[in-house]
Design a protein around this motif. Structure first.
Motif, mmCIF file in Angstrom:
data_model
loop_
_atom_site.group_PDB
_atom_site.id
_atom_site.type_symbol
_atom_site.label_atom_id
_atom_site.label_comp_id
_atom_site.label_asym_id
_atom_site.label_seq_id
_atom_site.Cartn_x
_atom_site.Cartn_y
_atom_site.Cartn_z
ATOM 1 N N ARG A 169 0.807 -1.220 0.000
ATOM 2 C CA ARG A 169 0.000 0.000 0.000
ATOM 3 C C ARG A 169 0.847 1.280 0.000
ATOM 4 O O ARG A 169 0.309 2.374 0.188
ATOM 5 C CB ARG A 169 -0.921 0.009 1.237
ATOM 6 N N ASP B 211 8.524 -6.453 3.003
ATOM 7 C CA ASP B 211 7.927 -7.369 2.042
ATOM 8 C C ASP B 211 7.456 -6.633 0.783
ATOM 9 O O ASP B 211 6.521 -5.839 0.833
ATOM 10 C CB ASP B 211 6.729 -8.079 2.691
ATOM 11 N N SER C 290 -1.990 -9.750 5.147
ATOM 12 C CA SER C 290 -3.236 -9.096 5.593
ATOM 13 C C SER C 290 -3.674 -9.599 6.970
ATOM 14 O O SER C 290 -4.793 -10.083 7.151
ATOM 15 C CB SER C 290 -4.357 -9.278 4.564
ATOM 16 N N THR D 248 0.078 -1.171 7.288
ATOM 17 C CA THR D 248 -0.422 0.185 7.574
ATOM 18 C C THR D 248 0.470 1.263 6.958
ATOM 19 O O THR D 248 1.685 1.104 6.884
ATOM 20 C CB THR D 248 -0.519 0.413 9.107
HETATM 21 N N1 LIG Z 1 1.489 -12.794 -0.771
HETATM 22 C C1 LIG Z 1 0.334 -12.277 -1.124
HETATM 23 O O1 LIG Z 1 -0.398 -12.806 -1.967
HETATM 24 C C2 LIG Z 1 -0.103 -11.016 -0.464
HETATM 25 C C3 LIG Z 1 -1.412 -10.526 -0.631
HETATM 26 C C4 LIG Z 1 -1.759 -9.353 0.041
HETATM 27 C C5 LIG Z 1 -0.829 -8.690 0.842
HETATM 28 N N2 LIG Z 1 0.438 -9.188 0.960
HETATM 29 C C6 LIG Z 1 1.449 -8.540 1.832
HETATM 30 O O2 LIG Z 1 0.859 -8.301 3.085
HETATM 31 C C7 LIG Z 1 1.059 -6.939 3.423
HETATM 32 C C8 LIG Z 1 -0.015 -6.475 4.336
HETATM 33 O O3 LIG Z 1 -1.287 -6.554 3.706
HETATM 34 P P1 LIG Z 1 -2.409 -5.541 4.154
HETATM 35 O O4 LIG Z 1 -1.984 -4.145 3.889
HETATM 36 O O5 LIG Z 1 -3.695 -6.009 3.597
HETATM 37 O O6 LIG Z 1 -2.357 -5.821 5.750
HETATM 38 P P2 LIG Z 1 -3.196 -5.394 6.977
HETATM 39 O O7 LIG Z 1 -2.213 -4.946 8.007
HETATM 40 O O8 LIG Z 1 -4.163 -6.489 7.285
HETATM 41 O O9 LIG Z 1 -4.088 -4.164 6.491
HETATM 42 C C9 LIG Z 1 -3.595 -2.866 6.410
HETATM 43 C C10 LIG Z 1 -4.780 -1.959 6.140
HETATM 44 O O10 LIG Z 1 -5.649 -2.021 7.285
HETATM 45 C C11 LIG Z 1 -5.895 -0.708 7.729
HETATM 46 N N3 LIG Z 1 -5.992 -0.739 9.191
HETATM 47 C C12 LIG Z 1 -5.098 -1.230 10.066
HETATM 48 N N4 LIG Z 1 -5.544 -1.075 11.336
HETATM 49 C C13 LIG Z 1 -6.726 -0.471 11.243
HETATM 50 C C14 LIG Z 1 -7.686 -0.057 12.205
HETATM 51 N N5 LIG Z 1 -7.491 -0.226 13.516
HETATM 52 N N6 LIG Z 1 -8.812 0.528 11.756
HETATM 53 C C15 LIG Z 1 -9.006 0.707 10.445
HETATM 54 N N7 LIG Z 1 -8.136 0.330 9.472
HETATM 55 C C16 LIG Z 1 -7.006 -0.264 9.873
HETATM 56 C C17 LIG Z 1 -4.675 0.087 7.297
HETATM 57 O O11 LIG Z 1 -5.022 1.438 7.233
HETATM 58 P P3 LIG Z 1 -3.946 2.559 7.715
HETATM 59 O O12 LIG Z 1 -2.941 2.624 6.637
HETATM 60 O O13 LIG Z 1 -4.780 3.787 7.849
HETATM 61 O O14 LIG Z 1 -3.381 2.090 9.023
HETATM 62 C C18 LIG Z 1 -4.384 -0.524 5.956
HETATM 63 O O15 LIG Z 1 -5.218 0.045 4.945
HETATM 64 C C19 LIG Z 1 1.123 -6.222 2.079
HETATM 65 O O16 LIG Z 1 1.762 -4.977 2.168
HETATM 66 C C20 LIG Z 1 1.925 -7.212 1.276
HETATM 67 O O17 LIG Z 1 3.294 -7.043 1.581
HETATM 68 C C21 LIG Z 1 0.804 -10.329 0.338
#
Ligand SMILES: NC(=O)c1ccc[n+]([C@@H]2O[C@H](COP(=O)([O-])OP(=O)(O)OC[C@H]3O[C@@H](n4cnc5c(N)ncnc54)[C@H](OP(=O)(O)O)[C@@H]3O)[C@@H](O)[C@H]2O)c1
Length: 300
Positions: A22, A50, A212, A265
């Motif tokens: 992100r 990552d 995620s 985040t």
């Molecule tokens: N291997 C794969 O296929 C694959 C697929 C998807 C992702 N990934 C990896 O996993 C990483 C993390 O994925 P992700 O970004 O989906 O992880 P995540 O940490 O589950 O989600 C992050 C999102 O949640 C929001 N968030 C966090 N805490 C919150 C809260 N208390 N209230 C409201 N919103 C909240 C964040 O917003 P804010 O920014 O405002 O905090 C951000 O938009 C990615 O960057 C990537 O490296 C890998």
């Protein structure tokens, strides 16, 4: 303080990984802001980052790499993970008709070369196959991945979203051991606890990473699972004097497989608070309270 997780061949990852998917979605994508995130992660003990070639429509690696180009001393303080094999339709590839997977030797080695240039580094700590490819020629893919390790351009190989059948097929054709599988795990996506994936990973001694881990924020939305969890989160936040997102991460960290959550985040304050989640120790009953609330029923 966050622990380090030891893999084979002296490779270490931090107990939490920062995911850059992100990075380009932030209102501020300046080098200063990217650098602020990197510095904050490192200060908190989040030393592993990552990436994937495709993140941000093929832009995120370069965005991050600009900060490394400006301050090359940072590279030695971190582990860089990247992935490849998903070929997106994108203005960058006008001749691509359909999103597809490519695990050919040429595609993988070209992709790694691009990642190295984008990230301003001479090696990746881990290269992952991003998704299982139904057309994978395991002998060819395995040989290409081994060659990347032998050349020093990649220190270790991992996979992502692979089932045991997928990783065993690839491993059968490789001399270097697959070290990591990155799969979706959160209170909202907990199938791996029931479908054998997590057990298989532990049996085969493959480190598990959770993408995620907060379900991309859906755990705190109007999603039905989030609604069921909300009152429990509230009482646990009072009990542990913390935030709901910390509880959701602590729930993953409580698992004996040493699951590594990959947090995404863009919020600097949240990077700080999430890195403290390891201080919250959930006992067995609290773990099951969360699991049951997420499932909507007690365990059988
Ligand atoms: N291997 C794969 O296929 C694959 C697929 C998807 C992702 N990934 C990896 O996993 C990483 C993390 O994925 P992700 O970004 O989906 O992880 P995540 O940490 O589950 O989600 C992050 C999102 O949640 C929001 N968030 C966090 N805490 C919150 C809260 N208390 N209230 C409201 N919103 C909240 C964040 O917003 P804010 O920014 O405002 O905090 C951000 O938009 C990615 O960057 C990537 O490296 C890998």
């Amino acid at each position: 303080m966050l622990n380090a997780i030891n893999l084979d061949d002296g490779l270490q990852l931090s107990q939490l990984v920062y995911g850059v998917w992100r990075l380009g979605d932030d209102d501020d994508t300046s080098i200063t802001q990217v650098r602020a995130k990197i510095d904050l992660c490192l200060e908190q003990g989040i030393t592993s980052f990552d990436h994937a070639d495709i993140y941000g429509d093929y832009q995120c690696e370069a965005l991050f790499g600009k900060a490394l180009a400006q301050s090359p001393e940072l590279r030695g303080q971190m582990q860089l993970i990247s992935k490849c094999n998903i070929a997106l339709t994108s203005a960058r590839f006008p001749n691509r008709r359909v999103k597809h997977y490519d695990t050919s030797a040429q595609y993988i080695t070209d992709s790694v070369e691009h990642s190295l240039v984008n990230l301003h580094t001479d090696h990746l700590d881990i290269l992952m196959m991003h998704r299982p490819d139904p057309l994978m020629d395991a002998a060819q893919t395995g040989a290409a991945l081994d060659a990347l390790v032998d050349s020093g351009k990649v220190k270790a190989i991992g996979v992502s979203n692979f089932s045991r059948a997928d990783w065993q097929l690839l491993q059968k054709h490789m001399s270097h051991k697959l070290q990591v599988n990155q799969i979706e795990i959160s209170l909202l996506a907990s199938e791996c606890f029931r479908d054998g994936t997590l057990a298989d990973l532990q049996t085969d001694q493959i480190q598990v990473m959770a993408w995620s881990p907060l379900a991309g924020g859906a755990l705190f939305s109007t999603h039905p699972v989030a609604r069921r969890l909300e009152p429990l989160f509230k009482s646990l936040c009072e009990r542990f004097q913390c935030s709901a997102d910390q509880i959701a991460i602590a729930w993953l960290l409580a698992h004996p497989a040493n699951i590594i959550p990959v947090v995404g985040t863009n919020n600097l304050e949240r990077i700080k608070t999430l890195s403290k989640a390891s201080e919250i120790k959930l006992d067995r009953e609290t773990w099951f309270e969360l699991y049951s609330a997420a499932q909507g029923c007690e365990v059988p």
